[in-house]
Design a protein around this motif. Structure first.
Motif, PDB file in Angstrom:
ATOM      1  N   TYR A 171       7.616  45.218 -18.221  1.00 43.02           N
ATOM      2  CA  TYR A 171       7.550  46.678 -18.269  1.00 43.02           C
ATOM      3  C   TYR A 171       7.286  47.130 -19.693  1.00 43.02           C
ATOM      4  O   TYR A 171       7.780  46.533 -20.649  1.00 43.02           O
ATOM      5  CB  TYR A 171       8.873  47.297 -17.794  1.00 43.02           C
ATOM      6  N   PHE A 172       6.509  48.198 -19.825  1.00 43.92           N
ATOM      7  CA  PHE A 172       6.220  48.817 -21.117  1.00 43.92           C
ATOM      8  C   PHE A 172       6.711  50.253 -21.099  1.00 43.92           C
ATOM      9  O   PHE A 172       6.525  50.958 -20.102  1.00 43.92           O
ATOM     10  CB  PHE A 172       4.717  48.842 -21.402  1.00 43.92           C
ATOM     11  N   ILE A 173       7.300  50.688 -22.200  1.00 39.49           N
ATOM     12  CA  ILE A 173       7.619  52.099 -22.412  1.00 39.49           C
ATOM     13  C   ILE A 173       7.093  52.465 -23.788  1.00 39.49           C
ATOM     14  O   ILE A 173       7.332  51.753 -24.761  1.00 39.49           O
ATOM     15  CB  ILE A 173       9.135  52.366 -22.303  1.00 39.49           C
ATOM     16  N   GLU A 174       6.367  53.564 -23.853  1.00 43.79           N
ATOM     17  CA  GLU A 174       5.761  53.983 -25.109  1.00 43.79           C
ATOM     18  C   GLU A 174       6.419  55.279 -25.576  1.00 43.79           C
ATOM     19  O   GLU A 174       6.532  56.238 -24.815  1.00 43.79           O
ATOM     20  CB  GLU A 174       4.270  54.198 -24.886  1.00 43.79           C
ATOM     21  N   LEU A 175       6.859  55.289 -26.838  1.00 42.68           N
ATOM     22  CA  LEU A 175       7.489  56.460 -27.439  1.00 42.68           C
ATOM     23  C   LEU A 175       6.620  56.967 -28.577  1.00 42.68           C
ATOM     24  O   LEU A 175       6.127  56.184 -29.387  1.00 42.68           O
ATOM     25  CB  LEU A 175       8.871  56.104 -27.981  1.00 42.68           C
ATOM     26  N   ASN A 176       6.424  58.289 -28.621  1.00 39.62           N
ATOM     27  CA  ASN A 176       5.663  58.921 -29.691  1.00 39.62           C
ATOM     28  C   ASN A 176       6.607  59.697 -30.593  1.00 39.62           C
ATOM     29  O   ASN A 176       7.452  60.455 -30.111  1.00 39.62           O
ATOM     30  CB  ASN A 176       4.602  59.866 -29.121  1.00 39.62           C
ATOM     31  N   PHE A 185       8.695  46.503 -24.845  1.00 34.54           N
ATOM     32  CA  PHE A 185       8.372  45.626 -23.728  1.00 34.54           C
ATOM     33  C   PHE A 185       9.622  44.851 -23.335  1.00 34.54           C
ATOM     34  O   PHE A 185      10.353  44.364 -24.202  1.00 34.54           O
ATOM     35  CB  PHE A 185       7.265  44.632 -24.111  1.00 34.54           C
ATOM     36  N   GLY A 186       9.859  44.749 -22.023  1.00 33.12           N
ATOM     37  CA  GLY A 186      11.011  44.004 -21.551  1.00 33.12           C
ATOM     38  C   GLY A 186      10.851  43.587 -20.104  1.00 33.12           C
ATOM     39  O   GLY A 186       9.981  44.095 -19.388  1.00 33.12           O
ATOM     40  N   LEU A 187      11.699  42.684 -19.666  1.00 31.35           N
ATOM     41  CA  LEU A 187      11.654  42.193 -18.290  1.00 31.35           C
ATOM     42  C   LEU A 187      12.484  43.053 -17.345  1.00 31.35           C
ATOM     43  O   LEU A 187      12.203  43.129 -16.161  1.00 31.35           O
ATOM     44  CB  LEU A 187      12.156  40.748 -18.225  1.00 31.35           C
ATOM     45  N   SER A 188      13.509  43.697 -17.869  1.00 34.27           N
ATOM     46  CA  SER A 188      14.386  44.518 -17.045  1.00 34.27           C
ATOM     47  C   SER A 188      14.136  45.994 -17.343  1.00 34.27           C
ATOM     48  O   SER A 188      14.289  46.447 -18.472  1.00 34.27           O
ATOM     49  CB  SER A 188      15.847  44.181 -17.328  1.00 34.27           C
ATOM     50  N   LEU A 189      13.755  46.734 -16.314  1.00 38.32           N
ATOM     51  CA  LEU A 189      13.480  48.157 -16.480  1.00 38.32           C
ATOM     52  C   LEU A 189      14.750  48.928 -16.826  1.00 38.32           C
ATOM     53  O   LEU A 189      14.717  49.880 -17.594  1.00 38.32           O
ATOM     54  CB  LEU A 189      12.844  48.713 -15.206  1.00 38.32           C
ATOM     55  N   GLU A 190      15.874  48.502 -16.286  1.00 36.00           N
ATOM     56  CA  GLU A 190      17.150  49.169 -16.545  1.00 36.00           C
ATOM     57  C   GLU A 190      17.535  49.080 -18.027  1.00 36.00           C
ATOM     58  O   GLU A 190      17.878  50.087 -18.654  1.00 36.00           O
ATOM     59  CB  GLU A 190      18.232  48.528 -15.676  1.00 36.00           C
ATOM     60  N   ILE A 191      17.461  47.886 -18.600  1.00 29.46           N
ATOM     61  CA  ILE A 191      17.790  47.697 -20.018  1.00 29.46           C
ATOM     62  C   ILE A 191      16.795  48.436 -20.894  1.00 29.46           C
ATOM     63  O   ILE A 191      17.162  49.066 -21.890  1.00 29.46           O
ATOM     64  CB  ILE A 191      17.831  46.194 -20.354  1.00 29.46           C
ATOM     65  N   LEU A 192      15.510  48.399 -20.515  1.00 29.69           N
ATOM     66  CA  LEU A 192      14.455  49.060 -21.288  1.00 29.69           C
ATOM     67  C   LEU A 192      14.638  50.573 -21.296  1.00 29.69           C
ATOM     68  O   LEU A 192      14.519  51.212 -22.345  1.00 29.69           O
ATOM     69  CB  LEU A 192      13.101  48.678 -20.697  1.00 29.69           C
ATOM     70  N   ARG A 193      14.957  51.160 -20.154  1.00 28.75           N
ATOM     71  CA  ARG A 193      15.192  52.619 -20.084  1.00 28.75           C
ATOM     72  C   ARG A 193      16.421  53.027 -20.898  1.00 28.75           C
ATOM     73  O   ARG A 193      16.405  54.045 -21.580  1.00 28.75           O
ATOM     74  CB  ARG A 193      15.362  53.053 -18.640  1.00 28.75           C
TER      75      ARG A 193
END
Length: 166
Positions: free
Chosen positions: A72-77, A122-130
């Motif tokens: 999973y990817f999360i992008e922050l600006n 970037f991470g494997l777990s969406l919960e930890i990433l969020r």
């Protein structure tokens, strides 16, 4: 039998009834988590405490299947004058309009990279990433009047009108 191993689309699941945990192995890595609402009975039967636990378990399995196969990817600006971040090893230093840097330790399961005003997680777990991205965003929430702060990519903000001069 304490452990059962299943293979679905190249992803291996290991259920440990003694520790009551699930280990999921895929192309990108493995993820392990305890699950309280599940019991392994016999060689291949599962027992759930409630139907709600069953639904949560299926959602969890689908989410982790996607995580260990694609990630999973999360992008922050960082929007604002002088808003930046520095990344050294597993430590993030945020410069978001205060007189000092904000120091945040990046978990081992998350990879952070980017340049100047765009941070990609970037991470494997969406919960930890969020949870981690919310922790970063909490350092400087977007302003309601000018929309300056830390925002997700393509996040829509409701901007308030300022005081009107007469």
């Amino acid at each position: 039998m304490a452990k059962k191993i299943y293979n679905v689309r190249g992803i291996y699941y290991k259920f440990d009834s003694k520790k009551n945990c699930i280990e999921i192995n895929g192309l990108l890595g493995k993820y392990r988590r305890g699950y309280s609402g599940l019991r392994l009975i016999g060689s291949n039967k599962f027992f759930f405490d409630s139907f709600n636990n069953y639904r949560k378990f299926l959602g969890f399995i689908n989410e982790q299947m996607e995580g260990v196969s694609n990630g999973y990817f999360i992008e922050l600006n960082f929007i604002g004058l002088g808003y930046r971040f520095l990344h050294f090893g597993n430590i993030l230093f945020l410069k978001v309009g205060y007189a000092h840097y904000i120091k945040i330790v990046v978990p081992d399961s998350i990879i952070a990279f980017g340049y100047k005003k765009r941070l990609i997680l970037f991470g494997l777990s969406l919960e930890i990433l969020r949870n981690f991205s919310n922790k970063i965003k909490f350092c400087k929430k977007p302003d309601a009047y000018k929309a300056k702060g830390i925002q997700y990519l393509n996040e829509k903000l409701k901007i308030k009108e300022g005081k009107q001069q007469q």
